[in-house]
Structures are given as structure tokens and as C-alpha cells.
Design a protein around this motif. Sequence first.
Motif, PDB file in Angstrom:
ATOM      1  N   TYR A 198       9.856   5.375 -10.743  1.00  0.00           N
ATOM      2  CA  TYR A 198      10.854   6.006 -11.175  1.00  0.00           C
ATOM      3  C   TYR A 198      12.188   4.756 -11.567  1.00  0.00           C
ATOM      4  CZ  TYR A 198      15.030   9.182 -11.644  1.00  0.00           C
ATOM      5  OH  TYR A 198      16.099   9.979 -12.098  1.00  0.00           O
ATOM      6  N   VAL A 199      12.101   3.835 -10.648  1.00  0.00           N
ATOM      7  CA  VAL A 199      12.791   2.828 -10.713  1.00  0.00           C
ATOM      8  C   VAL A 199      13.030   2.241 -12.343  1.00  0.00           C
ATOM      9  CG1 VAL A 199      13.141   0.431  -9.853  1.00  0.00           C
ATOM     10  CG2 VAL A 199      13.311   1.987  -8.301  1.00  0.00           C
TER      11      VAL A 199
ATOM     12  N   THR B 225       1.049   4.175  -3.044  1.00  0.00           N
ATOM     13  CA  THR B 225       0.751   5.585  -2.245  1.00  0.00           C
ATOM     14  C   THR B 225       1.553   6.550  -2.318  1.00  0.00           C
ATOM     15  OG1 THR B 225       0.404   4.724  -0.197  1.00  0.00           O
ATOM     16  CG2 THR B 225      -1.606   4.793  -1.463  1.00  0.00           C
ATOM     17  N   ASP B 226       2.463   6.616  -1.140  1.00  0.00           N
ATOM     18  CA  ASP B 226       3.384   7.757  -0.663  1.00  0.00           C
ATOM     19  C   ASP B 226       4.697   7.242  -1.432  1.00  0.00           C
ATOM     20  OD1 ASP B 226       1.388   8.299   1.195  1.00  0.00           O
ATOM     21  OD2 ASP B 226       2.657   7.644   3.014  1.00  0.00           O
ATOM     22  N   PHE B 227       5.059   6.025  -1.880  1.00  0.00           N
ATOM     23  CA  PHE B 227       6.219   6.164  -2.723  1.00  0.00           C
ATOM     24  C   PHE B 227       6.092   5.615  -4.138  1.00  0.00           C
ATOM     25  CE2 PHE B 227       7.018   5.579   1.903  1.00  0.00           C
ATOM     26  CZ  PHE B 227       8.207   6.460   2.114  1.00  0.00           C
ATOM     27  N   ILE B 228       4.699   6.422  -4.367  1.00  0.00           N
ATOM     28  CA  ILE B 228       4.632   5.866  -6.071  1.00  0.00           C
ATOM     29  C   ILE B 228       5.607   6.237  -7.009  1.00  0.00           C
ATOM     30  CG2 ILE B 228       3.198   7.973  -6.364  1.00  0.00           C
ATOM     31  CD1 ILE B 228       2.343   4.555  -7.828  1.00  0.00           C
ATOM     32  N   PHE B 229       6.355   7.580  -6.575  1.00  0.00           N
ATOM     33  CA  PHE B 229       7.185   8.200  -7.569  1.00  0.00           C
ATOM     34  C   PHE B 229       8.517   7.334  -7.447  1.00  0.00           C
ATOM     35  CE2 PHE B 229      11.039  11.000  -7.724  1.00  0.00           C
ATOM     36  CZ  PHE B 229      10.902  11.138  -9.032  1.00  0.00           C
ATOM     37  N   PRO B 230       9.110   6.809  -6.367  1.00  0.00           N
ATOM     38  CA  PRO B 230      10.308   6.212  -6.451  1.00  0.00           C
ATOM     39  C   PRO B 230       9.996   4.617  -7.253  1.00  0.00           C
ATOM     40  CG  PRO B 230      10.197   6.824  -4.408  1.00  0.00           C
ATOM     41  CD  PRO B 230       8.954   7.175  -4.773  1.00  0.00           C
TER      42      PRO B 230
ATOM     43  N   LEU C 122      12.765   3.397 -14.997  1.00  0.00           N
ATOM     44  CA  LEU C 122      13.675   4.408 -15.928  1.00  0.00           C
ATOM     45  C   LEU C 122      15.101   4.214 -15.427  1.00  0.00           C
ATOM     46  CD1 LEU C 122      11.991   7.814 -15.928  1.00  0.00           C
ATOM     47  CD2 LEU C 122      12.219   6.236 -17.792  1.00  0.00           C
TER      48      LEU C 122
ATOM     49  N   ALA D  29       0.912  -1.199   0.202  1.00  0.00           N
ATOM     50  CA  ALA D  29       0.070   0.037   0.077  1.00  0.00           C
ATOM     51  C   ALA D  29       0.826   1.448  -0.061  1.00  0.00           C
ATOM     52  CB  ALA D  29      -0.847   0.085   1.267  1.00  0.00           C
ATOM     53  N   GLN D  30       1.984   1.426   0.838  1.00  0.00           N
ATOM     54  CA  GLN D  30       2.829   2.515   0.936  1.00  0.00           C
ATOM     55  C   GLN D  30       3.571   2.759  -0.618  1.00  0.00           C
ATOM     56  OE1 GLN D  30       4.540   4.307   3.592  1.00  0.00           O
ATOM     57  NE2 GLN D  30       2.201   4.133   4.072  1.00  0.00           N
TER      58      GLN D  30
END
Lengths: 176, 504
Positions: free
Chosen positions: A141-142, A133-138, A144, A129-130
Motif C-alpha cells: 500500500y505504501v 507475510t503479515d505486513f504485505i498489505f502495508p 500507492l 519475512a514479516q
Amino acid sequence: MTGDLIFILLALLTLVPAVWVVMSRNLVHAGFGLLFTLFGAAGLYAYMGADFIAVAQLMVYIGGVLVLVLFTVMMTHVPRSHGNHGYDRYVPASVFALLTFGVLYKTITSVNWSASTSPAEPTIARIGAQIMTDFIFPFEYVSLVLLAAMIGAALLTREERPAGPANAAKDTEVAP
Amino acid sequence: MNDLAIPDFGREIAALLPFLIVAGGGLLVMVTDALVKTLRKDHLSYLVLLVLLSVIVVQTTSGTPEGPVLNGLLLLGNFSRFFTYLFVVIGVLTTIFATGIFDRDGNYRPEFYPLLLFAILGMMVLAAANDLLTVYLGLETMSLATYVLAGGVRGNAPSSEAGFKYLMLGGFSSAFFLMGVAFVYGACGGTGFDQIAAALHSGSAPMPFLTLGTGLMLVGFGFKVAMVPFHMWTPDVYDGAPAYVTGFMATAIKAAGFAILLRFVLLTEPMLAFAWYPVLTVLAVLTMSLGNIVALVQGNIKRMLAWSSIAHAGYLLLGIVAILAPALGGPEMMARAKGIVEEGGAALLFYLVGYALMNLAAFGIINVMGTEPGVDGDQISRYAGLSRRQPVAAATLAVAMLSLAGIPPMVGFMAKFYIFSVVVKAGLIPLAIIGVINSLISVYYYLRVIVVMYMHDTAEDSYQGTEWVSVAAAGLLAFLIIYLGVMPEAFHRGAEIVFRQISF
């Protein structure tokens, strides 16, 4: 009582092959010993209810690191070592091991264990879930980062293209 | 666990637009190369330039939202915008230099372009990072792409050596960095810069783990910015990599590394200034001195500039030391502290820009000079008599060298002047003297290049070709070097405003 038995079995599974890893003269044997040790450690994590760490241990260490180690050993034809194993290395090694053990012992004895007697909750769902939600960007991004690594690996390892007609047209035409 | 409420979606997308353009541009370039069969060699470079210019346009026209986005993983604002401009401009010049040379050196690799864009993306993330997670991701994107850029020339042993060396040592430094992140996370209970700052201010973070963690992270940063004693890879990698990649590494990676080092030092300053200060002072002195002294004896211009880039990392470190000094001084110092911190930060940013200009100008010319197959083009002796055959190229390289040496009226002089004056204001007069002495030593090896170009007879195997686009781009940089050297005030004030955002 059953719990204790499971723990003892897992601990033996971790420790006995660990000794084998250190004593074995054959790198392949040592690698397979490491497999059991890492598996035992994963079992210990699962036994304590740390489900995510147990799975990560299996996937990263056994699935990734160990396979890489075994491949490297097998493909590079490391000669089996005979005779004197270099006992002069035992002294620094044992000093380092003792120091590490001391630090671990100090840490273990200094922690207030009563705070964590309740059974651990399963963590994989919460981590999932984290991540979404909170860490969707990393998480996104990984992909890429991995893509860049893949392009690089392909660039560095692929064979030189044969000078076929299709490629030749592309290669000989130059910019003004 | 946070609730699942979606934050202001439009704001986040608008804020991330420059990042999305670079990332999407990288994918677009890659796919275009794979799918379009009738592509000429220079077509991809136009696409890359279009992507990079659109980043500049988007960032300039749309008032990018300020403040933290993505749950505080990134911090956008003047600081990140400043570095985005810097990286994009460096990327544009690198593209121009590389494309101009691909025809002549026969090492055309379409993969160069997406990797360049991914490297720039990583740097942008790094400069905007507000969480150790994003710091690591940015660091890795940047590094992975540059390992390949450095080692990507097929069948060229020095390039392969450079790539391999950079990859192995970079991997080690990443491991150190991650170990440090783990300790800092354990000590502070979070990876976000806000959480770390809160833990430091409340004093709840255990000191041993915190110092150990930040020390290990310093190894990682020190590797990226080529700081002594983590500089071992620099000469070989700078020498082996193609000159356009070296120019990119020497300027963009250094800027990205110092951007995040500056943010991290400022973040941990309240509790760790006592540890940062002596460590960085010693490292700065070592870095400057070793870089300059070893550069004296280099006969290869790329190796010389590699050692000089180490020396410049030392000057930049001086700026950080000056920023830290007020935190340790007495009450009389604290009164002036705010001014020193801001001036120090502005001096650092100014230096990074000036350094990028002069190094890119130098590597632009070196790139044009050293591309004939089978010739070791990077010996300084090959530049003999260049002023008579290639007056523009020679003049550009001369301006770059004078600027690197810190001779007025070039930007290099003003950059050093700002740094040293802040160091003096912070009461660190011995350090300023060491810096000036180092700067004097460096004059010798920079001027030697000019002497060879202008006063020696033409060498036999000297450069004959013309690559007017690259030379013109480098010439424009030379013009900027002089312009910013004569009129630095407006830019310096701008740098102060940029820095104010991150000096909490």
C-alpha cells in the motif's frame, strides 16, 4: 578488550563531533559534524547487534535527513553568524537537556538489564519475512502513498506547458 | 513469526474488492490521461464516476465478507461499508462540481482525478483500519492527496498558501501522531487494535506512556477534524483551496477523522475514559464556542463555513463525550450505558451524513458562484439578489444554510436533536445547554446569507453564468436534506446497526 576499544572509538566518534555541532558557528560545518555523529551512532547500533537499526540509521539519517539539511543550508545562502550567539537561549536549552538526560538516566537505571545479556539475533531477515507475510498489505500500500506524493510533487513543481500545437488542441477544446 | 500459510485467498480478495477498484481506478485514470491523446476535458471525469459507481455496485451486490482481513490489519463490516458509501458519494459530487468548473476557471488539472481517488482510498482504509499501521497509512494517503488538491491551482497565491500551510501543519500533526503511535506500541506491545484492547483489559500497559501516546495521537486526529486548538489552518486552507476541494475536505476528511477517532476512543475507553472524558469535554466546548463566535464576523462565505465546520466538529465531539459518560457514572448509569453508547454512536454517524449533505450542497453552489477569473467571488455581498437571478441555486443554498443552522424540518435539526438528546440522557445537561446556546448563535450568521440572497438588491458584480449540472446536483442534495429531516427514523436505526459492530 578489543570490544571495549571499538566501543570507545565509536563513542568518541559520536561525542566529539556532537560537541563540534553545538559549538560551530558555521552551519555547513555543523552539518558535517552531524554526519560523523550519526555515523558513530549507527556504528554503536551495529556494535550492539541491532543490524536493522544501524542500516536504517545510515539510510534515513545520513542518506536522507542529513543530505536534505546540507542541501538546504547550501542552497539558501544562510549568512555565517558572527558575534553574540544569543546566550540567553543557553538557560532554557540546558534545562531541557538536563531534563531529557534525567528521564533517560531514570529509564536506563530502571530497566532490568540482566534479561538481555544474550547476543542479539540478526533482525533484518525476520523483518523481511514479516513484511512479505503479515505486513504485505502495508508494504504494497505504501507504493500507492508514494505514487500519490509523486503525482503531487510533479503537479506542483513542473513548468507550465508551452502552448504548443499539441497541447493547445487539448486545452482549448471544452466540454459542452 | 507466523507461519507462511496463505489465508483464504478468495475471501480476502472479495473483501478487498472495493479498495482494489478505487486503487486500480486511480492508476487507470492516471495512465489514461497520459496515453490517450484525444481526450476531452470531461472524459476523465466520466471514468472517475464509473469507478466510483462500480464501487457502490460491487459493495451492494456482493455480500462483502465481514470481520478482520489481512491478518487483522483491516476490519470490514457494516462500519467500514457505511463510510465507504459516504466517501464514494462525496467523491461523486466532488467530481461533478470540479468538472463543471474546470471549463470556466481555466484551472483544468488532470491530476485532480487520480489524487481524488487516492484520497478516497486513504479514507476507506482509515475507516476500516484495525491496526495503528493502517491508520497511519490511510491518514497519510488521504492527507498527501489533499495537500496537493488544496494547493494545486497553479499561479493562484491563496491556493498555494493553502496547500503549503496544510502541508506544513499536516506534517507536524503526522509527526505528533506517529510519536503517539510509538508510545502506545511500546505500552501495549502491539499496534493491532486487538492487541491494544487485550493489553488494556489485562491492565499490563503502563499508564504514563499510554496516556502520553493517546494524547499525542489525539493531536493528530484533532488536526484532521479541525478541533480547537488544532484548528489554526482551517480558515486559510478552506478559503484558499478551490471550493470543490474545500467541500471535499470539510465533509470527507471530517467524516474519516471522526470515524477513526470514534473507533480509537472506544478502543481505549476501558482504561482511559477518565482521561478522555475531561479532555474531550473541554475541547468540545472550546471548539463549538470559538467556531461559532468567530464565524459571526466573517464576510467571506468560505471562511464563514470554515469556522462553522470547526463549530460542527464541536457538536460531533459532544456525541463522543456522551458515549464516554456512562463509563464514569455510577451503577445506575451502567445499567443504561449500553443504550447511551449505541444511541450516541448512531447520532454521530447520522450527524456526519447530514453534515456532509448540507456542506456539499453549500459548497456546490459556492463553487459555481466563485469561478470568474479575477473576482473575489466568495464575499457574501456577492450573493445579493441571487434569488431573483438564480432561484434554484439560491433556494439550494438557503436550504443548506437553514440545515446548518439546525432549523426544522432540515436534516441539520434532526442531527443536532439526536446528539443533544443523547447528551441529556447521559446526564450532561450543562453541556447540552452550551450546545443549544451555540446553535442559537450560529443561526445569526447562517441566516445572514439568506437575508443577503433574498432581501438585498442585486450586486453589480454578481454571478451571471449557469452551471446547471452542479446546481442540479446541489439541488438534489437539498432535497435529501429535507427528506432526511422529515423522515430520519429509518436512517437513524440503520446508523445504530452500523455502530453496533464497533462498540465492543
